[in-house]
Design an enzyme around this catalytic site. Structure first.
Site, short mmCIF file in Angstrom:
data_model
loop_
_atom_site.label_atom_id
_atom_site.label_comp_id
_atom_site.label_asym_id
_atom_site.label_seq_id
_atom_site.Cartn_x
_atom_site.Cartn_y
_atom_site.Cartn_z
N GLU A 9 0.70 -1.10 -0.08
CA GLU A 9 -0.02 0.04 -0.05
C GLU A 9 0.80 1.31 0.05
OE1 GLU A 9 -3.44 0.03 0.19
OE2 GLU A 9 -3.52 2.21 0.32
N ASP A 10 1.71 1.47 0.81
CA ASP A 10 2.74 2.57 1.11
C ASP A 10 3.85 2.64 0.56
OD1 ASP A 10 0.37 3.19 2.42
OD2 ASP A 10 1.01 2.69 4.55
#
Ligand code: MN
Length: 727
Positions: free
Chosen positions: A80-81
């Site tokens: 995700e990050d």
């Protein structure tokens, strides 16, 4: 201050404790990968970002999950990050961990507030992600738990509240459904703290105070241990306090104060085997007095999520009511961590015959759901199927903006409106469900999109209470109705006073003048006085007597004459009505529904603004007043009224069935005249070729006189029947 973050070696120690064969190298590789990927990223608390995946992995280790779950905990935010890719994860950690990480990422991407996302698709993603592998949901819940534990570092209040509400609406029911009670309770308390800090702190303080009181919990536990030792049953005893949120819920639901709660602590007795559970139950009921109706056997009939235990409530050793829960260690593990315990159980233990059958029922719902959903590619079909029973206690619905809300099963669009805001509920005029206008009382279904149409002129209808299910809606409707009733009574009270003043030639009293009346008439304030006037507990006459005492004599007489003429519709005056038990100066009139006569049992009813009306004691209309005993006055006829010489006349209503032939009517009127009574009203109610029904009001002196009239009429050949009409 944040607690120091857990170190990687501490995490490894934690895992090795329950899984000595764990792949330590794998966990270390995952740690290093995550550290490099997150680099210099920071949490809102200012800590290095890595603290978050480490803590999430530690929560998963507390659940005693497998090493793939722990590794995924460390890696869960890398897709995700960071720049990490699925292929990278697959190459380094294998397909299992890569797809778990992807699953958690997909779940995180479901924006419950995403305005653009189609609702059915949202719901689908949520169910799919968690149903493909239950570990995805466990990791997501651990992630949410750590985010909630550090929520205080999110600076914006609105954002904190939104996250807390989302946790309460979505993740608490999920944790509950899979039996993660410990995690669920912590999520609830953390959310509650952000949603209503004041109330949270209030209850927290009361509990601290209660705990410090008299060491009751330890004394009870000592006494339980003693009894178990005497009976030679090996057992451990704990006293578990209710969480702050569950105390709050109980107080709300049962409308109790803190001091009225009897089950702040549940005592738990954990034994070696099932047989001992029942032995301990027998012992409890032997030594203490059982409270009837509180015994529940969840061992022979487990809850749908697999929870097993015996519950009973007894009067404890110090006269305290207490709940006792009795279970085995295994039941306890499942009760505390549900699916997780089950999962561990399947992986790390020898599967006995018993455990197979156990597993058979325990997560049936989840397995069934997964089997059902596999191979369904059509979103619509999937969606319909997913509406199954996953959330049996909640119904998940959407706002037109795509916000997801959880409401209790059976909730109506009106509950939804009140859930959003009590003003929206109060002004709710119509509702569109999935674009169609539906009745306010319809039941919501999973995935419905609800649009509330409000109108300024709309007000809550008392009938709404019949079908709303949430406490929030019920409370708001009640509050509104109470305030409306009071307003109406204030208006009516003022009106009664003003009308009577005008009619009787008094000036309209100012509030200042009225304040002098408040105390003598035993009211709290002027508003109370108006309400009393409206409810017939006070009368304008009483106010005039206090404000204008010099006009008393003649005015009282005139007043009463007028009132009697006005309300009785007959020429009776109370100087002639001989009734005892009525305060001087109160207006009296005979009720028209039953026209009581002297000699008959009677009762006085205080009527709104009209004084006292006298009814026959068995008048049917009194049934409607049976819940207002304070309006009943005990009265009786005085002696004069019983005699023939009494000056008064009373109206009685008769219904006669007559043969239709020439001269019938004159026969009847003549007979009444000869009996020394007067017909004051005649009315043909029903006419056929040979019969007709006549309603006839007759003035008589008393009951005996009426009976005489009836006998005379019955003796006429044209009269088929005569009945007194009353009530
Ligand atoms: Mn995370």
């Amino acid at each position: 201050m944040l607690a120091l973050m857990i170190r990687q070696y501490e995490l490894i120690d934690k895992v090795l404790k329950y899984n000595p064969k764990a792949d330590v190298a794998l966990l270390n590789r995952a740690y290093v990968f995550s550290m490099k990927a997150h680099g210099n990223q920071k949490r809102a608390s200012g800590q290095p970002y890595l603290a978050h995946p480490l803590e999430v992995a530690a929560i998963l280790a507390d659940m005693k999950l497998d090493e793939a779950s722990i590794a995924t905990g460390l890696l869960h935010d890398t897709l995700e990050d960071t720049l990490a890719s699925y292929e990278e994860l697959e190459n380094l950690f294998g397909e299992d961990i890569a797809s778990l990480t992807e699953g958690v990422t997909k779940l995180s991407r479901i924006e419950f507030n995403d305005k653009a996302t189609a609702q059915a698709e949202n719901f689908r993603k949520l169910l799919l992600a968690m149903s493909q592998d239950i570990r995805v949901l466990l990791i997501k819940l651990a992630d949410r738990l750590h985010n909630m534990r550090t929520l205080e570092y999110v600076s914006k209040v609105e954002k904190r509240k939104r996250i807390a509400k989302e946790t309460m609406d979505i993740f608490v029911p999920l944790a509950d459904r899979i039996g993660l009670y410990g995690l669920k309770s912590e999520l609830e308390d953390l959310s509650f703290q952000s949603i209503d800090l004041l109330e949270y702190e209030k209850i927290e303080a009361r509990m601290a105070e209660w705990r410090a009181q008299d060491n009751l919990v330890n004394r009870v536990m000592d006494s339980l241990k003693e009894e178990l030792a005497k009976a030679e049953i090996e057992a451990s005893v704990t006293g578990r306090e209710k969480t702050i949120y569950s105390v709050h819920r109980k107080m709300q639901r049962k409308n109790l104060t803190f001091d009225q709660l009897t089950d702040i602590v549940a005592y738990r007795i954990i034994v070696k085997n099932k047989r001992d559970c029942y032995a301990v139950l027998g012992l409890m009921h032997d030594v203490f007095r059982a409270i009837p109706g509180r015994f529940k056997d969840y061992i022979s009939a487990p809850k749908p999520n697999g929870y097993q235990s015996l519950h009973t409530s007894v009067i404890g050793p110090f006269g305290n009511r207490m709940e006792v829960q009795i279970r085995t260690e295994e039941m306890h593990a499942i009760a505390e961590s549900g699916v997780a315990a089950h999962w561990l159980y399947k992986e790390n233990r020898v599967e006995t015959q018993e455990s197979e059958s156990h597993e058979g029922s325990q997560y049936k719902w989840l397995r069934q759901l997964m089997e059902h959903l596999q191979g369904l590619d059509d979103p619509q079909e999937f969606y319909e199927n997913a509406k199954l029973e996953l959330f049996s206690e909640n119904v998940f619905v959407f706002t037109p903006q795509g916000d997801l809300l959880a409401l209790p099963q059976g909730a109506t669009p009106l509950d939804f409106a009140y859930h959003i805001h009590s003003d929206i509920g109060n002004r709710c005029q119509a509702v569109r469900v999935n674009g169609r206008v539906l009745p306010l009382r319809s039941r919501l279904e999973n995935g419905d999109t609800i649009e509330i149409i409000t109108s300024k002129g709309q007000k809550p209808n008392p009938g709404w209470k019949e079908f709303v299910v949430t406490a929030k809606a019920k409370t708001a409707i009640n509050r509104f109705i109470r305030s409306q009733e009071r307003e109406a009574q204030l208006r009516l009270g003022r009106e009664i006073l003003e009308k009577t003043s005008r009619r009787d030639g008094y000036p309209i009293a100012t509030d200042k003048e009225l304040s002098k009346v408040v105390e003598p008439l035993k009211q709290d304030d002027i508003e109370g006085l108006f309400v009393a006037l409206a409810q017939g507990r006070a009368f304008p006459r009483q106010i005039f007597d206090i404000l204008y005492p010099e006009q008393e004599k003649t005015q009282v007489e005139q007043e009463e004459d007028k009132l009697n003429n006005l309300h009785s519709g007959t020429k009776n005056t109370d100087t002639a009505i001989g009734i005892e038990g009525v305060v001087q100066g109160m207006a009296i009139h005979m009720a028209k529904c039953c026209n009581p006569l002297p000699g008959e049992p009677i009762v006085g009813i205080i009527t709104t603004g009209k004084g006292i009306s006298i009814h026959q004691r068995d008048c049917r209309n009194l049934d409607a007043l049976s819940d207002q005993p304070d309006r009943f006055l005990s009265v009786r006829w005085n002696d004069e009224s019983q005699t023939e010489e009494g000056a008064a006349v009373y109206t009685a209503r008769l219904r006669m069935n007559l043969h239709h032939q020439p001269g019938t009517l004159s026969n009847v009127t003549t007979a009444v005249f000869n009996a020394d009574a007067n017909i004051t009203d005649l009315h043909v109610e029903n006419r056929s070729t040979d019969m007709y029904t006549l309603r006839c009001d007759v003035d008589v002196k008393n009951r005996e006189h009426l009976e005489h009239v009836i006998v005379v009429l019955q003796n006429l050949s044209v009269v088929n029947s005569v009945d007194r009409v009353s009530g």
